[in-house]
Design an enzyme around this catalytic site. Structure first.
Site, PDB file in Angstrom:
ATOM      1  N   LYS A 253       0.887  -1.179   0.000  1.00  0.00           N
ATOM      2  CA  LYS A 253       0.000   0.000   0.000  1.00  0.00           C
ATOM      3  C   LYS A 253       0.915   1.216   0.000  1.00  0.00           C
ATOM      4  CE  LYS A 253      -1.767   3.021   1.942  1.00  0.00           C
ATOM      5  NZ  LYS A 253      -1.419   4.409   1.524  1.00  0.00           N
TER       6      LYS A 253
ATOM      7  N   GLY B 170       6.618   5.602   8.134  1.00  0.00           N
ATOM      8  CA  GLY B 170       5.799   6.811   8.090  1.00  0.00           C
ATOM      9  C   GLY B 170       5.903   7.558   9.404  1.00  0.00           C
ATOM     10  N   SER B 171       4.870   8.319   9.704  1.00  0.00           N
ATOM     11  CA  SER B 171       4.922   9.174  10.895  1.00  0.00           C
ATOM     12  C   SER B 171       4.767   8.361  12.183  1.00  0.00           C
ATOM     13  CB  SER B 171       3.798  10.207  10.816  1.00  0.00           C
ATOM     14  OG  SER B 171       2.562   9.530  10.767  1.00  0.00           O
TER      15      SER B 171
ATOM     16  N   VAL C 136       0.941   7.672  13.130  1.00  0.00           N
ATOM     17  CA  VAL C 136       0.300   6.518  12.482  1.00  0.00           C
ATOM     18  C   VAL C 136       0.975   5.218  12.944  1.00  0.00           C
ATOM     19  CG1 VAL C 136      -0.180   5.400  10.271  1.00  0.00           C
ATOM     20  CG2 VAL C 136      -0.468   7.877  10.493  1.00  0.00           C
ATOM     21  N   GLY C 137       2.287   5.253  13.086  1.00  0.00           N
ATOM     22  CA  GLY C 137       3.011   4.063  13.544  1.00  0.00           C
ATOM     23  C   GLY C 137       2.515   3.574  14.890  1.00  0.00           C
TER      24      GLY C 137
ATOM     25  N   GLU D 281       9.134   2.011  11.183  1.00  0.00           N
ATOM     26  CA  GLU D 281      10.206   2.992  10.946  1.00  0.00           C
ATOM     27  C   GLU D 281       9.541   4.356  10.908  1.00  0.00           C
ATOM     28  OE1 GLU D 281      13.379   2.589  10.750  1.00  0.00           O
ATOM     29  OE2 GLU D 281      13.419   0.403  10.691  1.00  0.00           O
TER      30      GLU D 281
ATOM     31  N   CYS E 257      13.511  11.501   6.704  1.00  0.00           N
ATOM     32  CA  CYS E 257      13.411  11.134   8.114  1.00  0.00           C
ATOM     33  C   CYS E 257      14.739  11.406   8.817  1.00  0.00           C
ATOM     34  CB  CYS E 257      13.023   9.677   8.250  1.00  0.00           C
ATOM     35  SG  CYS E 257      14.008   8.602   7.220  1.00  0.00           S
TER      36      CYS E 257
ATOM     37  N   GLU F 268       9.102  16.839  14.843  1.00  0.00           N
ATOM     38  CA  GLU F 268       9.546  16.691  13.455  1.00  0.00           C
ATOM     39  C   GLU F 268       8.757  17.660  12.567  1.00  0.00           C
ATOM     40  OE1 GLU F 268       8.419  13.124  11.271  1.00  0.00           O
ATOM     41  OE2 GLU F 268      10.492  12.945  10.582  1.00  0.00           O
TER      42      GLU F 268
HETATM   43  P1  NAD Z   1       2.129   8.952   7.200  1.00  0.00           P
HETATM   44  O1  NAD Z   1       2.309   8.274   8.495  1.00  0.00           O
HETATM   45  O2  NAD Z   1       1.102  10.003   7.088  1.00  0.00           O
HETATM   46  O3  NAD Z   1       1.768   7.877   6.065  1.00  0.00           O
HETATM   47  C1  NAD Z   1       2.591   6.784   5.790  1.00  0.00           C
HETATM   48  C2  NAD Z   1       1.762   5.691   5.124  1.00  0.00           C
HETATM   49  O4  NAD Z   1       0.793   5.219   6.043  1.00  0.00           O
HETATM   50  C3  NAD Z   1       0.975   6.148   3.894  1.00  0.00           C
HETATM   51  O5  NAD Z   1       0.976   5.124   2.951  1.00  0.00           O
HETATM   52  C4  NAD Z   1      -0.423   6.368   4.461  1.00  0.00           C
HETATM   53  O6  NAD Z   1      -1.459   6.240   3.505  1.00  0.00           O
HETATM   54  C5  NAD Z   1      -0.511   5.252   5.470  1.00  0.00           C
HETATM   55  N1  NAD Z   1      -1.464   5.484   6.558  1.00  0.00           N
HETATM   56  C6  NAD Z   1      -1.931   6.662   7.033  1.00  0.00           C
HETATM   57  N2  NAD Z   1      -2.785   6.449   8.065  1.00  0.00           N
HETATM   58  C7  NAD Z   1      -2.845   5.106   8.247  1.00  0.00           C
HETATM   59  C8  NAD Z   1      -3.517   4.264   9.165  1.00  0.00           C
HETATM   60  N3  NAD Z   1      -4.318   4.765  10.109  1.00  0.00           N
HETATM   61  N4  NAD Z   1      -3.323   2.930   9.091  1.00  0.00           N
HETATM   62  C9  NAD Z   1      -2.505   2.397   8.166  1.00  0.00           C
HETATM   63  N5  NAD Z   1      -1.835   3.152   7.251  1.00  0.00           N
HETATM   64  C10 NAD Z   1      -2.000   4.489   7.295  1.00  0.00           C
HETATM   65  O7  NAD Z   1       3.579   9.487   6.784  1.00  0.00           O
HETATM   66  P2  NAD Z   1       3.999  10.309   5.486  1.00  0.00           P
HETATM   67  O8  NAD Z   1       3.507  11.698   5.624  1.00  0.00           O
HETATM   68  O9  NAD Z   1       3.645   9.551   4.259  1.00  0.00           O
HETATM   69  O10 NAD Z   1       5.595  10.271   5.601  1.00  0.00           O
HETATM   70  C11 NAD Z   1       6.308  11.138   6.393  1.00  0.00           C
HETATM   71  C12 NAD Z   1       6.744  10.478   7.682  1.00  0.00           C
HETATM   72  O11 NAD Z   1       7.468   9.284   7.391  1.00  0.00           O
HETATM   73  C13 NAD Z   1       7.708  11.327   8.485  1.00  0.00           C
HETATM   74  O12 NAD Z   1       7.337  11.285   9.841  1.00  0.00           O
HETATM   75  C14 NAD Z   1       9.060  10.653   8.286  1.00  0.00           C
HETATM   76  O13 NAD Z   1       9.982  10.867   9.314  1.00  0.00           O
HETATM   77  C15 NAD Z   1       8.656   9.235   8.169  1.00  0.00           C
HETATM   78  N6  NAD Z   1       9.693   8.446   7.498  1.00  0.00           N
HETATM   79  C16 NAD Z   1      10.455   7.603   8.267  1.00  0.00           C
HETATM   80  C17 NAD Z   1      11.479   6.866   7.685  1.00  0.00           C
HETATM   81  C18 NAD Z   1      12.311   5.920   8.518  1.00  0.00           C
HETATM   82  O14 NAD Z   1      12.923   5.035   7.944  1.00  0.00           O
HETATM   83  N7  NAD Z   1      12.388   6.070   9.817  1.00  0.00           N
HETATM   84  C19 NAD Z   1      11.740   7.002   6.314  1.00  0.00           C
HETATM   85  C20 NAD Z   1      10.957   7.889   5.575  1.00  0.00           C
HETATM   86  C21 NAD Z   1       9.934   8.599   6.171  1.00  0.00           C
END
Ligand code: NAD
Length: 521
Positions: free
Chosen positions: A177, A229-230, A233-234, A251, A285, A386
């Site tokens: 996804k 991701g964030s 959400v994580g 991550e 990130c 962040e």
């Molecule tokens: P996000 O958390 O908004 O979304 C990430 C993914 O999760 C997307 O595909 C989104 O559609 C999905 N998502 C959103 N809500 C969800 C839910 N409730 N359940 C399941 N999936 C859901 O993050 P973003 O804005 O796409 O990316 C930016 C963030 O990612 C920043 O915080 C950045 O630090 C982090 N990031 C971390 C790393 C790492 O390796 N640590 C690498 C790149 C980005």
């Protein structure tokens, strides 16, 4: 400009629309009039179909010898290499980062393909000894099953590939996804794997936003969630996986820092800080959003840094000479600007930037200029949270220990960097910084596919992607023992019993003449 195309999900080897028929647009962040295409807005029903396809494909895929799986990944890598320029251009159009960086993103995917393909001929386990005689012991890697892979938009190809390739080489099947802001790069990845000969159903693609992601996390047949991701959400995903005892690798965000000591090579530290803070428009990130500079160097470094930041050429990442592209979307631009306002209100001094970027054509996209604060207190929100944009704080410090304390004074722990010529400072920084990654005389950004990557504290939940450690996410250890003694042997117990037997036997004259006693067999 050609009219926007309609793209589809990929389920069980077929390209299909979402059940609802709903779509969402993918827009060029450098030019909001440029609609790249429409993608399926998927929901729980689409996710279920994709998971079922992955379940059907699993029994056969898990038995494909890993070197054969590796051949498919290698072929995919070679196809990506052949199409590097095309993929990079398409990525710049949908994500905004400059071509030089999107070429790097594709290269990272190529590198991961060759690394994961090589793993097909290793996937090493361990052979071990046994405390019992005539017993062979080892541990081997087993696939987990159907995996759910959820990725963000800042590395549209590299991050999906960091998940897909290790998952597949370990014998899992998957549902990907991708982020709703960069769905086209994921489509290209799937097309390439299809061309490379990946069997139907082994990788499935479901587009959409949080609803699709959540459905994937909640599907009971998904045995593992790998999420980047964030942290917000994580945390939600982690809670659900905790409740359902689902395997889960997270991550997440970072609040990374660079330290510049008085003895550092300042030109080098400057280039590192500029790249760390403003590379990918600060949307990494690992971005350097706090730069700690020792007091005797601070004013000189500040002058150099501001001068260099002012010169950064902003624009459409496709154009020659452009160093920094737009933010991913208007939503992100608003978020970044809100943080700048918070910083001002908290009393930090805005040195440069801090408003919409001005210049020819920049009003068409989500551009934001390099923004630098000084006078920020460690507890201010701009020093703690962040921002994910081209915003950084320059902060002076007196002693090395104070800098380390400040670096660690955040809820995150992804990347860190120290510029110094003194090996003692370097070794102490490596030892004392709370982060998953520490670079000495290099910027906070720069992951390589064969090195473990991830963070401590709120950045991760203990796993590391890439490197050998990625295999620990995507495989289950199985301990195997083969007893070839032909009798029931009891670990822990037999040893004692044999000692007793030996003691009893040692009281009789015959046993004494037999030497040291029986072996624990
Ligand atoms: P996000 O958390 O908004 O979304 C990430 C993914 O999760 C997307 O595909 C989104 O559609 C999905 N998502 C959103 N809500 C969800 C839910 N409730 N359940 C399941 N999936 C859901 O993050 P973003 O804005 O796409 O990316 C930016 C963030 O990612 C920043 O915080 C950045 O630090 C982090 N990031 C971390 C790393 C790492 O390796 N640590 C690498 C790149 C980005």
């Amino acid at each position: 400009m050609a009219p926007p195309k309609k793209y589809l999900n990929y389920i069980g080897g077929k390209w299909v629309p979402s059940r609802s028929g709903k779509t969402f647009p993918n827009v060029n962040p450098a030019d909001r009039d440029d609609v790249i295409g429409f993608f399926p807005e998927s929901g729980a029903e689409d996710v279920s179909l994709a998971v079922e396809a992955a379940e059907r494909a699993f029994p056969e895929w898990r038995l494909v010898p890993p070197p054969r799986r590796g051949e498919i990944l290698l072929k995919a890598g070679l196809l990506m290499k052949e199409r590097k320029e095309e993929l990079a251009r398409l990525m710049t159009r949908e994500m905004g980062k400059v071509l030089r960086e999107t070429r790097g993103d594709v290269q990272e995917a190529v590198d991961m393909a060759s690394y994961a393909a090589g793993e097909g001929r290793r996937l090493f386990g361990q052979t071990s000894t046994s405390e019992l005689r005539d017993k062979f012991a080892m541990s081997i890697r087993m696939p987990v099953g159907v995996t759910g892979l959820i990725s963000p938009w800042n590395f549209p190809l590299a991050i999906p590939v960091w998940k897909v390739f290790p998952a597949l080489i370990c014998g899992n099947t998957a549902v990907l996804k991708p982020a709703e802001d960069t769905p086209l790069s994921a489509v290209e990845l799937v097309r390439i794997l299809e061309e490379a000969g990946l069997p139907k159903g082994v990788l499935n693609l479901v587009h959409g936003g949080p609803a699709a992601g959540e459905a994937l996390v909640r599907h009971p047949a998904v045995r593992l969630i790998s999420f980047t991701g964030s942290s917000e959400v994580g945390r939600l995903i982690g809670e659900h996986c905790g409740k359902t005892l689902k395997r889960c690798s997270l991550e997440m965000g970072g609040k990374n820092a660079q330290i510049v000591m008085d003895d550092a090579d300042l030109d080098l530290a400057l280039e590192g800080a500029v790249w760390g803070a403003f590379g990918t428009t600060g949307q990494r990130c690992t971005a350097a959003s706090r730069i700690f500079v020792q007091e005797n160097t601070f004013s000189r470094f500040k002058k150099m840094f501001l001068e260099r930041a002012r010169q950064i050429k902003i624009g459409d990442g496709m154009k020659k000479g452009v160093e920094m592209g737009p933010l991913i979307s208007e939503v992100q631009r608003k978020r970044v600007h809100e943080y700048v306002e918070i910083g001002r209100k908290e009393g930090a001094k805005l040195e440069i930037g801090g408003g919409p970027a001005r210049g020819k054509g920049l009003d068409k996209g989500s551009f934001y200029p390099p923004t630098v604060f000084t006078g920020a207190h460690p507890k201010m929100r701009i020093m703690q949270e962040e921002i994910f944009g081209p915003v950084t704080c320059l902060v002076p410090f007196k002693r090395f220990e104070e800098a380390i304390r400040s670096v660690n004074d955040t809820a995150y722990g992804l990347s860190s960097s120290l510029y110094s010529r003194d090996v003692n400072f370097a070794m102490k920084a490596i030892r004392d910084i709370e982060a998953g990654v520490t670079y000495i005389n290099g910027p906070t950004i720069g992951a390589e596919v064969h090195l473990p990557f991830g963070g401590v504290k709120n950045t991760g939940n203990g796993h590391r992607e890439a490197g050998q450690t990625a295999l620990d996410i995507f495989s289950e250890w199985k301990t195997v023992c083969v007893d070839f003694s032909g009798k029931l042997q009891k670990v822990q117990i037999d040893v004692d019993e044999l000692k007793h037997e030996a003691a009893e036997n040692s009281d009789t004259p015959t046993s004494r003449s037999q030497g040291p006693g029986p072996h624990p067999a």
